[in-house]
Structure formats: structure tokens, C-alpha cells
Design a protein around this motif. Structure first.
Motif, PDB file in Angstrom:
ATOM      1  N   SER A 127     -21.077   7.073  -2.981  1.00 62.33           N
ATOM      2  CA  SER A 127     -19.935   7.973  -2.828  1.00 62.33           C
ATOM      3  C   SER A 127     -19.057   8.061  -4.072  1.00 62.33           C
ATOM      4  N   ASN A 128     -19.100   7.026  -4.906  1.00 62.50           N
ATOM      5  CA  ASN A 128     -18.209   7.043  -6.074  1.00 62.50           C
ATOM      6  C   ASN A 128     -18.925   6.706  -7.380  1.00 62.50           C
ATOM      7  N   GLN A 129     -20.250   6.627  -7.311  1.00 57.80           N
ATOM      8  CA  GLN A 129     -21.071   6.244  -8.463  1.00 57.80           C
ATOM      9  C   GLN A 129     -20.772   7.105  -9.705  1.00 57.80           C
ATOM     10  N   LYS A 169     -15.376  -7.543  -0.046  1.00 64.49           N
ATOM     11  CA  LYS A 169     -14.576  -7.763  -1.258  1.00 64.49           C
ATOM     12  C   LYS A 169     -13.105  -7.964  -0.892  1.00 64.49           C
ATOM     13  N   LYS A 170     -12.615  -7.092  -0.016  1.00 61.78           N
ATOM     14  CA  LYS A 170     -11.195  -7.153   0.347  1.00 61.78           C
ATOM     15  C   LYS A 170     -10.901  -8.440   1.115  1.00 61.78           C
ATOM     16  N   LEU A 171     -11.829  -8.859   1.961  1.00 59.52           N
ATOM     17  CA  LEU A 171     -11.599 -10.077   2.737  1.00 59.52           C
ATOM     18  C   LEU A 171     -11.444 -11.257   1.787  1.00 59.52           C
ATOM     19  N   ASP A 209     -12.176   6.690   5.213  1.00 60.09           N
ATOM     20  CA  ASP A 209     -11.071   6.547   4.267  1.00 60.09           C
ATOM     21  C   ASP A 209     -10.939   5.062   3.911  1.00 60.09           C
ATOM     22  N   VAL A 210     -10.989   4.750   2.629  1.00 57.90           N
ATOM     23  CA  VAL A 210     -10.953   3.332   2.236  1.00 57.90           C
ATOM     24  C   VAL A 210      -9.596   2.705   2.556  1.00 57.90           C
ATOM     25  N   ARG A 211      -8.549   3.523   2.493  1.00 63.53           N
ATOM     26  CA  ARG A 211      -7.226   2.983   2.805  1.00 63.53           C
ATOM     27  C   ARG A 211      -7.186   2.531   4.273  1.00 63.53           C
ATOM     28  N   ASP A 212      -7.784   3.343   5.152  1.00 67.59           N
ATOM     29  CA  ASP A 212      -7.835   2.974   6.569  1.00 67.59           C
ATOM     30  C   ASP A 212      -8.694   1.734   6.784  1.00 67.59           C
ATOM     31  N   GLY A 257     -10.896  14.143  -4.948  1.00 69.87           N
ATOM     32  CA  GLY A 257     -11.391  13.601  -3.672  1.00 69.87           C
ATOM     33  C   GLY A 257     -10.204  13.444  -2.743  1.00 69.87           C
ATOM     34  N   LYS A 258     -10.520  13.385  -1.453  1.00 71.20           N
ATOM     35  CA  LYS A 258      -9.436  13.287  -0.457  1.00 71.20           C
ATOM     36  C   LYS A 258      -8.647  11.992  -0.651  1.00 71.20           C
ATOM     37  N   SER A 259      -7.489  11.958  -0.035  1.00 68.98           N
ATOM     38  CA  SER A 259      -6.616  10.799  -0.139  1.00 68.98           C
ATOM     39  C   SER A 259      -7.305   9.545   0.443  1.00 68.98           C
ATOM     40  N   GLY A 260      -7.057   8.433  -0.180  1.00 71.04           N
ATOM     41  CA  GLY A 260      -7.546   7.158   0.356  1.00 71.04           C
ATOM     42  C   GLY A 260      -8.955   6.786  -0.064  1.00 71.04           C
ATOM     43  N   LEU A 261      -9.521   7.516  -1.036  1.00 70.36           N
ATOM     44  CA  LEU A 261     -10.917   7.228  -1.392  1.00 70.36           C
ATOM     45  C   LEU A 261     -11.071   6.451  -2.699  1.00 70.36           C
ATOM     46  N   GLY A 262      -9.967   6.109  -3.335  1.00 71.47           N
ATOM     47  CA  GLY A 262     -10.085   5.232  -4.500  1.00 71.47           C
ATOM     48  C   GLY A 262      -9.779   5.864  -5.853  1.00 71.47           C
ATOM     49  N   LYS A 263      -9.197   7.035  -5.874  1.00 73.99           N
ATOM     50  CA  LYS A 263      -8.909   7.683  -7.166  1.00 73.99           C
ATOM     51  C   LYS A 263      -7.890   6.866  -7.977  1.00 73.99           C
ATOM     52  N   THR A 264      -6.822   6.474  -7.289  1.00 71.34           N
ATOM     53  CA  THR A 264      -5.778   5.728  -8.003  1.00 71.34           C
ATOM     54  C   THR A 264      -6.328   4.400  -8.516  1.00 71.34           C
ATOM     55  N   ASP A 286     -13.571  -4.701 -11.749  1.00 74.16           N
ATOM     56  CA  ASP A 286     -14.208  -5.849 -11.086  1.00 74.16           C
ATOM     57  C   ASP A 286     -14.053  -5.828  -9.570  1.00 74.16           C
ATOM     58  N   ASN A 287     -12.952  -5.268  -9.087  1.00 75.24           N
ATOM     59  CA  ASN A 287     -12.830  -5.233  -7.625  1.00 75.24           C
ATOM     60  C   ASN A 287     -12.968  -3.812  -7.077  1.00 75.24           C
ATOM     61  N   PHE A 288     -13.582  -2.948  -7.854  1.00 69.77           N
ATOM     62  CA  PHE A 288     -13.872  -1.597  -7.369  1.00 69.77           C
ATOM     63  C   PHE A 288     -15.346  -1.575  -6.962  1.00 69.77           C
ATOM     64  N   VAL A 289     -15.569  -1.413  -5.680  1.00 72.73           N
ATOM     65  CA  VAL A 289     -16.945  -1.455  -5.177  1.00 72.73           C
ATOM     66  C   VAL A 289     -17.620  -0.104  -5.421  1.00 72.73           C
ATOM     67  N   VAL A 290     -18.819  -0.168  -5.982  1.00 77.31           N
ATOM     68  CA  VAL A 290     -19.508   1.072  -6.326  1.00 77.31           C
ATOM     69  C   VAL A 290     -20.628   1.352  -5.330  1.00 77.31           C
ATOM     70  N   ASN A 334       0.872  -1.159   0.000  1.00 80.80           N
ATOM     71  CA  ASN A 334       0.000   0.000   0.000  1.00 80.80           C
ATOM     72  C   ASN A 334       0.914   1.215   0.000  1.00 80.80           C
ATOM     73  N   ASP A 335       0.355   2.356  -0.399  1.00 76.62           N
ATOM     74  CA  ASP A 335       1.208   3.529  -0.604  1.00 76.62           C
ATOM     75  C   ASP A 335       2.058   3.847   0.620  1.00 76.62           C
ATOM     76  N   LYS A 336       1.437   3.704   1.820  1.00 75.37           N
ATOM     77  CA  LYS A 336       2.165   4.130   3.027  1.00 75.37           C
ATOM     78  C   LYS A 336       3.405   3.258   3.259  1.00 75.37           C
ATOM     79  N   ASP A 395      -3.872  -5.304 -10.548  1.00 66.37           N
ATOM     80  CA  ASP A 395      -4.891  -5.655  -9.543  1.00 66.37           C
ATOM     81  C   ASP A 395      -5.900  -4.535  -9.301  1.00 66.37           C
ATOM     82  N   TYR A 396      -5.727  -3.378  -9.913  1.00 69.34           N
ATOM     83  CA  TYR A 396      -6.719  -2.322  -9.770  1.00 69.34           C
ATOM     84  C   TYR A 396      -7.630  -2.337 -11.004  1.00 69.34           C
ATOM     85  N   ILE A 397      -8.712  -3.030 -10.881  1.00 64.22           N
ATOM     86  CA  ILE A 397      -9.623  -3.173 -12.013  1.00 64.22           C
ATOM     87  C   ILE A 397     -11.055  -2.868 -11.572  1.00 64.22           C
TER      88      ILE A 397
HETATM   89  P1  ADP Z   1      -6.551   7.512  -3.477  1.00 61.91           P
HETATM   90  O1  ADP Z   1      -5.811   7.402  -4.758  1.00 61.91           O
HETATM   91  O2  ADP Z   1      -7.841   8.277  -3.605  1.00 61.91           O
HETATM   92  O3  ADP Z   1      -5.705   8.043  -2.351  1.00 61.91           O
HETATM   93  P2  ADP Z   1      -6.532   4.640  -3.619  1.00 61.91           P
HETATM   94  O4  ADP Z   1      -7.082   4.403  -4.976  1.00 61.91           O
HETATM   95  O5  ADP Z   1      -5.061   4.488  -3.445  1.00 61.91           O
HETATM   96  O6  ADP Z   1      -7.002   6.054  -3.050  1.00 61.91           O
HETATM   97  O7  ADP Z   1      -7.326   3.693  -2.622  1.00 61.91           O
HETATM   98  C1  ADP Z   1      -6.805   3.311  -1.344  1.00 61.91           C
HETATM   99  C2  ADP Z   1      -7.100   1.836  -1.134  1.00 61.91           C
HETATM  100  O8  ADP Z   1      -8.491   1.649  -1.031  1.00 61.91           O
HETATM  101  C3  ADP Z   1      -6.648   0.977  -2.296  1.00 61.91           C
HETATM  102  O9  ADP Z   1      -6.115  -0.213  -1.808  1.00 61.91           O
HETATM  103  C4  ADP Z   1      -7.901   0.692  -3.082  1.00 61.91           C
HETATM  104  O10 ADP Z   1      -7.871  -0.568  -3.701  1.00 61.91           O
HETATM  105  C5  ADP Z   1      -8.957   0.736  -2.010  1.00 61.91           C
HETATM  106  N1  ADP Z   1     -10.240   1.244  -2.526  1.00 61.91           N
HETATM  107  C6  ADP Z   1     -10.626   2.531  -2.612  1.00 61.91           C
HETATM  108  N2  ADP Z   1     -11.881   2.621  -3.100  1.00 61.91           N
HETATM  109  C7  ADP Z   1     -12.280   1.371  -3.326  1.00 61.91           C
HETATM  110  C8  ADP Z   1     -13.486   0.800  -3.841  1.00 61.91           C
HETATM  111  N3  ADP Z   1     -14.517   1.560  -4.185  1.00 61.91           N
HETATM  112  N4  ADP Z   1     -13.555  -0.532  -3.944  1.00 61.91           N
HETATM  113  C9  ADP Z   1     -12.524  -1.310  -3.572  1.00 61.91           C
HETATM  114  N5  ADP Z   1     -11.375  -0.850  -3.084  1.00 61.91           N
HETATM  115  C10 ADP Z   1     -11.241   0.476  -2.962  1.00 61.91           C
END
Ligand code: ADP
Ligand code: MG
Length: 452
Positions: free
Chosen positions: A121-123, A285-287, A313-316, A147-154, A114-118, A57-59, A110-112
Motif C-alpha cells: 500500500s505504501n511501497q 511494530k506499534k505494540l 486507516d492506520v490511525r484507527d 492519500g486519505k487521512s490516517g494512512l501515513g503521509k505525515t 525505521d518504524n515505518f512499516v512498508v 495523536n492528531d485527534k 519519532d517519525y522515522i
Molecule cells: P496521515 O498524515 O496520512 O493522515 P499519519 O502519518 O499521521 O497519517 O499516520 C497516522 C498514524 O499511523 C501515525 O501514528 C503513524 O505513525 C501511523 N502510521 C501510518 N502508516 C504507518 C506505517 N506504514 N508504519 C507505521 N506507522 C504508520
């Protein structure tokens, strides 16, 4: 690991030790080694998938990158791999060699989508991402996601890139962080012709440019200008540009106005914190991702606890889940993530306590105080009613509030076996279900005391 690599990693570990959580250090970092270094990438070999998933993870990657920088004074990038990845890498080597001449697209496989939950907040960003993937360069150009850090932009922008390549394999996609763009720009300022050619090839001979975290280009005037040129060039050729930022375009101070005004020409969408429902979906999904063999399960209460406390924060959220999986696998004999493990795993997280920090020990203590019994009395073999009822009540509370496994409760209450504990729990539960007012009253009072 060769001697040199071993020394390098040991030096890095000394620095990492200062920054990382002590437990994480011992169980994750210290169990890694450096496998190899190729093309500026330091391949860190993780013991297994769990270690990889934890550190990837980024950190944590940043902690490693910073250690590498301070030990080597070079800008190496760490990449975590497992033995399995190494095998795959070897078999893909032929293809990789060919790809090198093209320049890596930097997309994370691994960032696809299929594993991005909608969720709500992100629709909007998700829909925009899908539209852009189906018709890059035509619909929304640029696509600006903030959007703030950790919310799924990357994650989202990699998904767009991956989907484009999947649907149109001939398209050339490039993902860069704005730091990478800046570093590449610095390279060409040294005046080497071959670097300039390489830069132009990298940034202009492409169909889709994704620049992540554009805010880091703030106040870097010259690289801003270069980016402006690259941007205009691609835009005029109808090439798709996707940009992410932690703030909306008009709040991007320190970037040239003419650049910022271009960002607003296409579509600007935002991602906000996931909220409870989406957090639950993300955790599920993550589990299943972290736990491929599906041996580890989580109770609804434990899932709710994490979702409630970490959904900003999704990262948290993901970090919290990793932490409890780690605890469950390493600190318990069980494969079930229950509330008692949750409380144990987060006991140092002062800010997120709910329900007054209940633990197995606290229940034992409060019940003893309430009935004026000593710990040795309540855990003894005694069958006197005066002791049996409080013991059963303590067992009931432990199971119902903390979901502690019966075996473990048995160990706490005088080494009793699983079936004895289960029957004690059910005896009290029956009374509660029958609305026996005496029991209901006591349980309510004790629960109140526990939550204080
Ligand atoms: P940002 O770029 O906004 O800081 P990231 O894309 O790096 O955020 O997301 C942080 C973590 O949270 C990543 O591991 C990512 O896979 C996960 N994540 C964020 N949003 C979702 C989502 N909607 N569904 C599944 N995983 C998500
Ligand atoms: Mg990001």
C-alpha cells in the motif's frame, strides 16, 4: 503546576470533557497537568509513556489545542511530555537556545523510516521518500504524496526530513502544516518588517520544504499566491519541495491552477489503506513501541481481529491497539491481550462486531439454555455427569473462542482453580482432536448459536 497553570488546565478540562470519551478523559486527560508554556507551546505533562503515547495523536492534540484556543483565545500548540522528556530537555537546553536563532525544523523525532512499516500500500511512496532523502533537490522535485487521512503521509514526510538531516547535517529542512504556513502568512500581512524578514528567512533560507496537507490552503487566494512565490524561489534554486495532500493534484480544487500544474512536474505517488498483512506488521511494530518493557503480549487471534476490523486507516489501527492495551493494563489483572478483552474493549463499537459479539457471559447463558440448566447449577460444585459435561464444554468454548485466562474462567465457573479449569478445557479438546462426533456436533452447534 503553578496556580495559573492549574486554573488554565482545569478550564481546558471542562471543555475537553465534552468532547472526549468518558473513559479516556478520566484515565488520560485528567491525569495530566500543564508543565510550562514556552514560545507558544504548552507542555502537557503526562503521567507516564502510555498516557503520552495515547494522547499524542492528531485527534487528541487537536482536542487540547481547541480547548486552549477557546480558553486563552490564542493559538497555543500542545505538546505532550513525560518527566523523562523534561530531564532530557534540561540537558539539551544549551543546544536548543542556539537552535532558536535558526528556527525549528518542526520534525518529529519519532517519525522515522525505521518504524515505518512498508507494504504494497505504501511501497511506491516509501521508495520515492528514500530516493529523495538520498539526493534532495535532484531527482523528484516536487515529491507529491497523496492519500486519505490516517494512512501515513505525515509519518513518511517526517521520516524523509529526519533522514536528510541525519545524512547531511548541514541541510536545513523545514516541515510545516499548510495551516502553519497560512498563519505565518497572516503575520506578515500586518506589515511589520521584522516579521517579513523572519518569514523569508524561515521559508527561503532552507534546502528542503515539506508542506503537509496542502488542501487546507484551498480557497485562500492570497496565501496561495505567497506559496506560489516561495515555491518558485525554492524550485529555481534546486531546493527540494515535498507536499502531501488528501487528494491527487488534479482534484485539488480551490488552489491556483498554475500552482497545481507545478505539483505534477515532479513525482506524484499515493498511499492506500494497508490491507491485512501490512496491518499485522504495523500492529506488531506499534505494540513493541507502546510496550517497551515487553510485558504485554497479544494473542494471534486478537491481533487478527484488530487488523481485520481497523485496516482502513492506520490511525484507527493504532487507536484500537492503544485501547486494548489500556483495557488490559487497567481493567484486568493480566498482561495478555486476549479475545475476551478485545470484545470487552470494543463492546460499544457497533459497526465492527465480528462473530456475533461473543462474551464470557453469553457462552455461559447459551450453554445453560442448550442443556436446560440454570446458571447456579452449572457453576455449582456438583460432580454429576449431567452437569460436569456442560460445564466442561462451556469452559472449552470460553477458552477456545475468547482465550479468556484460566483464572478468570475459574472465577466465572464457581471459583474453581486454574488447574481444574485447564484440565476441563483439555478433556474437551482431546475429544475434539480425536474427532469424537458427539462432541464435535455439540461444539459446532453451540458455536453457531453463539455467532448469531
Ligand atoms: P496521515 O498524515 O496520512 O493522515 P499519519 O502519518 O499521521 O497519517 O499516520 C497516522 C498514524 O499511523 C501515525 O501514528 C503513524 O505513525 C501511523 N502510521 C501510518 N502508516 C504507518 C506505517 N506504514 N508504519 C507505521 N506507522 C504508520
Ligand atoms: Mg497528516
Amino acid at each position: 503546576m503553578s496556580n495559573n497553570l492549574e486554573t488554565l488546565w482545569n478550564n481546558c478540562l471542562t471543555i475537553i470533557k465534552e468532547k472526549a470519551d468518558h473513559l479516556i478523559f478520566e484515565n488520560f486527560y485528567e491525569k495530566c497537568s500543564i508543565d510550562s508554556i514556552e514560545d507558544g507551546i504548552v507542555y502537557i505533562l503526562a503521567h507516564d509513556e502510555i498516557v503520552k503515547a495515547y494522547l499524542e495523536n492528531d485527534k487528541d492534540i487537536n482536542i487540547i489545542n481547541e480547548a486552549l484556543l477557546s480558553v486563552t483565545e490564542s493559538n497555543f500548540k500542545a505538546k505532550i511530555i513525560t518527566e523523562e522528556d523534561k530531564k532530557n530537555k534540561k540537558s539539551n537546553n544549551v543546544v536548543e537556545q542556539d537552535e532558536l536563532s535558526i528556527i525549528n525544523n518542526n520534525l518529529r523525532k519519532d517519525y522515522i523510516f525505521d518504524n515505518f512499516v512498508v507494504g504494497s500500500s505504501n511501497q511506491e511512496s516509501f521508495q520515492a521518500g528514500i530516493s529523495v532523502s538520498s539526493s534532495p533537490g535532484n531527482l523528484f522535485n516536487p515529491l507529491f504524496i497523496h492519500g486519505k487521512s490516517g494512512l501515513g503521509k505525515t509519518h513518511l514526510v517526517h521520516s524523509i526530513g529526519n533522514r536528510i538531516i541525519e545524512q547531511k547535517p548541514n541541510m536545513r529542512v523545514l516541515y510545516v502544516s499548510s495551516e502553519e504556513f497560512f498563519n505565518d502568512y497572516i503575520k506578515i500581512t500586518k506589515g511589520n518588517m521584522s516579521d517579513t524578514e523572519w518569514f523569508n528567512h524561515k521559508y527561503r533560507d532552507i534546502d528542503v520544504l515539506i508542506v503537509d496537507d496542502i488542501q487546507f490552503l484551498s480557497n485562500k487566494e492570497k496565501s496561495n499566491e505567497m506559496f506560489f512565490n516561495v515555491y518558485n524561489d525554492l524550485f529555481s534554486k534546486n531546493k527540494q519541495i515535498i507536499i502531501t495532500s488528501d487528494v491527487m493534484p488534479k482534484e485539488l480544487h480551490g488552489l491556483e491552477d498554475r500552482l497545481v500544474s507545478r505539483f505534477t512536474q515532479g513525482l506524484s505517488v499515493s498511499i492506500s489503506p494497508p490491507g491485512y498483512e501490512t496491518s499485522i506488521k504495523i500492529l506488531e511494530k506499534k505494540l513493541s513501541y507502546f510496550n517497551e518493557d515487553e510485558n504485554t503480549i497479544i494473542t494471534d487471534k486478537a491481533l487478527e481481529y484488530i487488523a481485520k476490523n481497523f485496516s482502513k486507516d492506520v490511525r484507527d489501527l493504532e487507536g484500537a491497539l492503544r485501547r486494548v492495551i489500556f483495557y488490559t493494563i487497567n481493567m484486568t489483572d493480566s498482561q495478555e491481550i486476549t479475545m475476551d478483552i478485545i470484545y470487552e474493549a470494543f463492546k460499544d463499537y457497533q459497526s465492527i462486531k465480528v462473530d456475533g459479539d461473543i462474551t464470557n457471559e453469553k457462552i455461559l447463558k447459551i450453554v445453560c439454555n442448550y442443556y436446560n440448566l440454570s446458571k447456579s447449577q452449572i457453576t455449582s460444585k456438583s460432580r454429576q455427569k449431567l452437569i460436569v459435561t456442560p460445564r466442561q464444554i462451556a469452559i472449552y468454548l470460553t477458552r477456545s473462542l475468547l482465550e479468556t485466562p484460566y483464572e478468570k474462567i475459574g472465577k466465572i465457573y464457581g471459583n474453581r482453580d486454574h488447574s481444574t479449569i485447564m484440565s476441563s478445557y483439555h478433556k474437551v479438546k482431546e475429544q475434539i482432536d480425536d474427532n469424537n462426533s458427539e462432541y464435535v456436533l455439540v461444539i459446532n452447534e453451540l458455536t453457531k448459536l453463539l455467532k448469531q
